[in-house]
Scaffold this motif. Structure first.
Motif: not given
Length: 98
Positions: A5-30
């Motif tokens: 419902s929102g624009d992920l690109t508008a999130l600040e890096v700290g907010t995005l990092e905290a949100a990602i940390a609450s999900l199952e996360t994988v490490t990857a390269t570009e």
């Protein structure tokens, strides 16, 4: 923003990092294939299931639909490091390329 419902690109890096940390996360390269990341994150059980999900329009990266099974994270990382994988409406996983 995580649930579409929102624009992920508008999130600040700290907010995005905290949100990602609450999900199952994988490490990857570009250059990591989205198809493989779907399986590694547990969003699909097999690569063939991932291919079907992509073909049916049910996969997105950062709320942007993926329609090519050979797609990678190239140019899709937020803040040069993060991505949000989605299968269906509410099944999410994070990617950390840091």
């Amino acid at each position: 923003a995580l649930f579409g419902s929102g624009d992920l690109t508008a999130l600040e890096v700290g907010t995005l990092e905290a949100a990602i940390a609450s999900l199952e996360t994988v490490t990857a390269t570009e250059d990591a294939p989205v198809l493989l990341l779907l399986q590694e994150a547990g969003l699909v059980d097999s690569l063939s299931e991932g291919r079907r999900a992509i073909a049916q329009g049910g996969v997105s990266v950062n709320n942007e639909r993926i329609d090519d099974e050979s797609a990678t994270l190239q140019g899709r990382l937020l803040h040069g490091r993060f991505a949000v994988l989605r299968r269906g409406k509410k099944t999410l996983a994070g990617v950390d390329a840091g």
